[in-house]
Every structure is written in C-alpha cells, then in structure tokens.
Design a protein around this motif. Structure first.
Motif, mmCIF file in Angstrom:
data_model
loop_
_atom_site.group_PDB
_atom_site.id
_atom_site.type_symbol
_atom_site.label_atom_id
_atom_site.label_comp_id
_atom_site.label_asym_id
_atom_site.label_seq_id
_atom_site.Cartn_x
_atom_site.Cartn_y
_atom_site.Cartn_z
ATOM 1 N N ILE A 163 0.861 -1.183 0.000
ATOM 2 C CA ILE A 163 0.000 0.000 0.000
ATOM 3 C C ILE A 163 0.897 1.232 0.000
ATOM 4 C CG2 ILE A 163 -1.774 1.300 1.227
ATOM 5 C CD1 ILE A 163 -2.821 -1.251 2.387
ATOM 6 N N PHE A 164 0.725 2.092 -0.987
ATOM 7 C CA PHE A 164 1.566 3.277 -1.135
ATOM 8 C C PHE A 164 0.919 4.537 -0.569
ATOM 9 C CE2 PHE A 164 2.622 0.285 -4.521
ATOM 10 C CZ PHE A 164 3.997 0.181 -4.380
ATOM 11 N N LEU A 165 -0.403 4.568 -0.507
ATOM 12 C CA LEU A 165 -1.112 5.734 0.011
ATOM 13 C C LEU A 165 -1.393 5.558 1.502
ATOM 14 C CD1 LEU A 165 -3.752 6.319 -2.823
ATOM 15 C CD2 LEU A 165 -1.563 7.476 -2.501
ATOM 16 N N PRO A 166 -1.417 6.634 2.284
ATOM 17 C CA PRO A 166 -1.749 6.530 3.710
ATOM 18 C C PRO A 166 -3.246 6.288 3.904
ATOM 19 C CG PRO A 166 -1.405 8.830 3.096
ATOM 20 C CD PRO A 166 -1.049 8.017 1.890
ATOM 21 N N LEU A 167 -3.599 5.082 4.352
ATOM 22 C CA LEU A 167 -5.006 4.716 4.512
ATOM 23 C C LEU A 167 -5.358 4.295 5.938
ATOM 24 C CD1 LEU A 167 -5.467 2.577 1.252
ATOM 25 C CD2 LEU A 167 -6.036 4.996 1.590
ATOM 26 N N TYR A 168 -4.379 3.690 6.659
ATOM 27 C CA TYR A 168 -4.649 3.148 7.987
ATOM 28 C C TYR A 168 -3.604 3.642 8.995
ATOM 29 C CZ TYR A 168 -7.459 -0.110 5.237
ATOM 30 O OH TYR A 168 -8.363 -0.655 4.367
ATOM 31 N N VAL A 169 -4.010 3.724 10.243
ATOM 32 C CA VAL A 169 -3.094 4.116 11.315
ATOM 33 C C VAL A 169 -2.086 2.988 11.542
ATOM 34 C CG1 VAL A 169 -2.882 4.725 13.753
ATOM 35 C CG2 VAL A 169 -4.856 5.535 12.431
ATOM 36 N N GLY A 170 -0.805 3.288 11.392
ATOM 37 C CA GLY A 170 0.231 2.291 11.645
ATOM 38 C C GLY A 170 0.381 1.244 10.566
ATOM 39 N N GLN A 171 -0.080 1.530 9.353
ATOM 40 C CA GLN A 171 0.028 0.540 8.276
ATOM 41 C C GLN A 171 1.487 0.259 7.939
ATOM 42 O OE1 GLN A 171 -2.069 2.953 5.294
ATOM 43 N NE2 GLN A 171 -0.234 2.948 4.015
ATOM 44 N N CYS A 172 1.758 -0.977 7.522
ATOM 45 C CA CYS A 172 3.121 -1.334 7.133
ATOM 46 C C CYS A 172 3.431 -0.736 5.762
ATOM 47 C CB CYS A 172 3.299 -2.848 7.114
ATOM 48 S SG CYS A 172 2.147 -3.734 6.038
ATOM 49 N N THR A 173 4.698 -0.501 5.523
ATOM 50 C CA THR A 173 5.127 0.075 4.253
ATOM 51 C C THR A 173 5.715 -1.012 3.365
ATOM 52 O OG1 THR A 173 7.367 0.525 5.041
ATOM 53 C CG2 THR A 173 5.692 2.230 5.430
ATOM 54 N N PRO A 174 5.753 -0.783 2.054
ATOM 55 C CA PRO A 174 6.417 -1.749 1.169
ATOM 56 C C PRO A 174 7.856 -2.025 1.597
ATOM 57 C CG PRO A 174 5.100 -0.235 -0.133
ATOM 58 C CD PRO A 174 5.071 0.284 1.278
ATOM 59 N N LYS A 175 8.564 -0.978 2.036
ATOM 60 C CA LYS A 175 9.961 -1.146 2.449
ATOM 61 C C LYS A 175 10.070 -2.048 3.671
ATOM 62 C CE LYS A 175 14.132 1.464 3.631
ATOM 63 N NZ LYS A 175 14.716 2.819 3.827
ATOM 64 N N SER A 176 9.149 -1.900 4.637
ATOM 65 C CA SER A 176 9.213 -2.719 5.852
ATOM 66 C C SER A 176 8.922 -4.182 5.542
ATOM 67 C CB SER A 176 8.230 -2.193 6.902
ATOM 68 O OG SER A 176 6.883 -2.325 6.471
ATOM 69 N N ILE A 177 8.013 -4.436 4.605
ATOM 70 C CA ILE A 177 7.719 -5.815 4.209
ATOM 71 C C ILE A 177 8.927 -6.439 3.521
ATOM 72 C CG2 ILE A 177 6.330 -7.260 2.672
ATOM 73 C CD1 ILE A 177 3.984 -5.381 3.164
ATOM 74 N N GLU A 178 9.510 -5.698 2.583
ATOM 75 C CA GLU A 178 10.655 -6.232 1.846
ATOM 76 C C GLU A 178 11.842 -6.471 2.773
ATOM 77 O OE1 GLU A 178 13.123 -5.390 -2.301
ATOM 78 O OE2 GLU A 178 11.494 -4.066 -1.687
ATOM 79 N N SER A 179 12.058 -5.579 3.739
ATOM 80 C CA SER A 179 13.165 -5.746 4.690
ATOM 81 C C SER A 179 12.974 -7.001 5.526
ATOM 82 C CB SER A 179 13.261 -4.519 5.604
ATOM 83 O OG SER A 179 13.599 -3.364 4.869
ATOM 84 N N PHE A 180 11.735 -7.234 5.989
ATOM 85 C CA PHE A 180 11.466 -8.436 6.781
ATOM 86 C C PHE A 180 11.684 -9.690 5.947
ATOM 87 C CE2 PHE A 180 8.530 -11.847 7.916
ATOM 88 C CZ PHE A 180 8.914 -12.093 9.224
ATOM 89 N N MET A 181 11.198 -9.682 4.723
ATOM 90 C CA MET A 181 11.329 -10.860 3.874
ATOM 91 C C MET A 181 12.795 -11.188 3.600
ATOM 92 S SD MET A 181 8.288 -11.939 3.526
ATOM 93 C CE MET A 181 8.322 -13.131 2.183
ATOM 94 N N LYS A 182 13.628 -10.170 3.497
ATOM 95 C CA LYS A 182 15.061 -10.403 3.272
ATOM 96 C C LYS A 182 15.697 -11.116 4.459
ATOM 97 C CE LYS A 182 16.132 -6.696 -0.016
ATOM 98 N NZ LYS A 182 16.880 -5.430 -0.244
ATOM 99 N N THR A 183 15.219 -10.814 5.676
ATOM 100 C CA THR A 183 15.814 -11.434 6.868
ATOM 101 C C THR A 183 15.549 -12.928 6.936
ATOM 102 O OG1 THR A 183 13.868 -11.041 8.281
ATOM 103 C CG2 THR A 183 15.523 -9.282 8.151
ATOM 104 N N ILE A 184 14.517 -13.408 6.237
ATOM 105 C CA ILE A 184 14.225 -14.846 6.260
ATOM 106 C C ILE A 184 14.507 -15.498 4.903
ATOM 107 C CG2 ILE A 184 12.562 -14.768 8.153
ATOM 108 C CD1 ILE A 184 10.325 -14.714 6.106
#
Length: 275
Positions: A163-184
C-alpha cells in the motif's frame, strides 16, 4: 490471480496439482476459488476475520471441494482485537482508518486473532504449504511475523499487498515488508494488479516473493503488463475502432445493394428494349 503469480506457480509445479495454499483475508473467496480452479493446489485454506463477510464467503457461491474456510484473523499475537470496517467490506482491517480514508460510517467488531504458526501447529494435516497469500489492509507485516516458522519450514511463494497511500493508522510500508522478507531469505519476484489513484499516483499492488534458494531463469519473450487504466483506454480505442469498421462495412454493404439494384433496373430496361 495475477499473471505473474500464475506463471511462477506453473513454472515451479509443472502444471501439477499438489500442496496447500493459505489465503489470509479471503473476503468473498474469489481469489481462493481462482487458486483451486488454476489446478496448482489440492487444497486452499481461506481465512476471513469479518463475521458478516465470512457468511458470504460460505454462501455465494457455495464453498467448493478442496476449500476450507476459517473465521479467524491472523497476526503476530494470539489475542482478541477490534476489526474496523466501513461501507466497503473489502477495506476491513485490524488497523483504524486514517481520517478521510474511510467510506461512510465505521463500525468495529471484536474478533479472535492468532499466529499462523500456532494455528498450523494444531493442524498436522496441513503440510506442504506452497503459497501464502496475504491481503489484510495494512496489517500484512504482522501476519508475516506470525508466520515466521511456517515460512522457514515450508518455504512457500508469498503474495502480500503493497500500500503506497496513507489509509490506515500504523500501516506497514512496502519497504518494511521487503526488509522483513530479506531477513528470512526471500526476494521480491514481481509486482501485479497495480492500482493508481484518479491523479495517477501509485495506490496499491500485489507483491510476490520467492525463496532465495529457488533459482529462476528469465528468458525472452518479455511480456508487457499495463495497469487497469491503460487496459480500459485500450478497450475504448478498440471498441471505437470496431464501431468505425462496422459502420464502414454497413456503408459498403448499402453501396453494394444500391449497385445491385441499379444493375437489376438496367437489365430490365435492356430486356424491354430488346423486346
């Protein structure tokens, strides 16, 4: 199912039906049913947190063979949390809407939340997880964190939502998802189903990840994938072109009919002169 995911699954499985797909945020089950119909999976387990939406998931159309539905939210904790929803049930989330992003009145419902790892620990029959699809409206990273052991053991293909647009309070960002996926040990493979705002800004899309140990060889031909707006514009152009061609054909047909009529009239005159 977007084309990139279908091609990837077909490449990895050779078109065979085996293994299980997990659909988190199944809504009315369109994606789950598409997975079964694709022939890539023997079973799909569809999770839907919203009780009202879950009822529709089971009724319209009837749940088909090979599909199991679960009325449960997934996250990074085992708890009970508020699920927020507005007039569009597809936007329901465990995260509150940002002011102005909701459609109509917002309602909340207390729902059960569980880690996918803990759920699967009680279901030894659900082995060979080949796909984990997540669409939880800004909460996808929490679902991934609650599925860490599942990802490390089964190494499925993962489809999540950026999700690129701000829609929800505390929503995850594309960067945070990709960073987590790299760790595993996962890498971004492709993007699909790209949506833009009325002003042309990126809104959201599907992000497909594959395990790093899954080696892929990309070869030509390369396929161009346009956004929905481009497809709609192309359809309008083709529709107008077809209408123009049809009008031309009708015009030519009328001219041919007129020529035939004139020819018939001329022949009648000639015959009358001969007589």
């Amino acid at each position: 199912m977007n084309r990139s995911l279908h091609l990837l699954l077909d490449y990895l499985a050779g078109g065979t039906s085996a293994g299980i797909a997990i659909d988190v945020g199944a809504h009315h089950g369109l994606f789950s049913r598409a997975l079964l119909e694709s022939g890539h999976f023997a079973k799909v387990v569809a999770f839907e947190a919203n009780p009202q939406t879950y009822e529709k998931l089971n009724k319209t159309p009837p749940t088909q063979a090979g599909m199991e539905t679960v009325n449960l939210a997934l996250g990074d904790t085992d708890d009970e949390l508020e699920l927020y929803s507005d007039s569009d049930s597809a936007t329901a989330s465990l995260l509150p809407y940002l002011e102005g992003s909701q459609r109509g009145a917002v309602h909340s419902t207390r729902v059960s939340v569980k880690r996918l790892d803990n759920f699967l620990a009680t279901r030894p029959d659900l082995s060979q997880i080949r796909l984990l699809k997540i669409d939880t409206q800004g909460n996808d990273l929490s679902v991934l964190r609650g599925a860490t052991a599942t990802l490390e053991v089964h190494r499925p293909i993962v489809q999540t939502e950026y999700i690129f647009l701000p829609l929800y309070v505390g929503q995850c960002t594309p960067k945070s998802i990709e960073s987590f996926m790299k760790t595993i040990g996962y890498s971004l493979y492709s993007l699909g189903d790209i949506h833009i705002s009325a002003q042309g800004q990126l809104a959201f899309c599907d992000a497909i990840f594959k395990p790093d140990e899954t080696v892929m060889t990309s070869t030509p031909p390369y396929i161009r994938i346009d956004d929905n707006a481009s497809y709609e514009a192309q359809i309008k152009i083709l529709t107008q072109t077809c209408a123009d061609r049809l009008s031309l054909i009708n015009g030519l047909t009328n001219e041919v009919d007129a020529l035939r009529s004139a020819r018939s009239s001329l022949l009648q005159r000639i015959f009358s002169w001969v007589r």
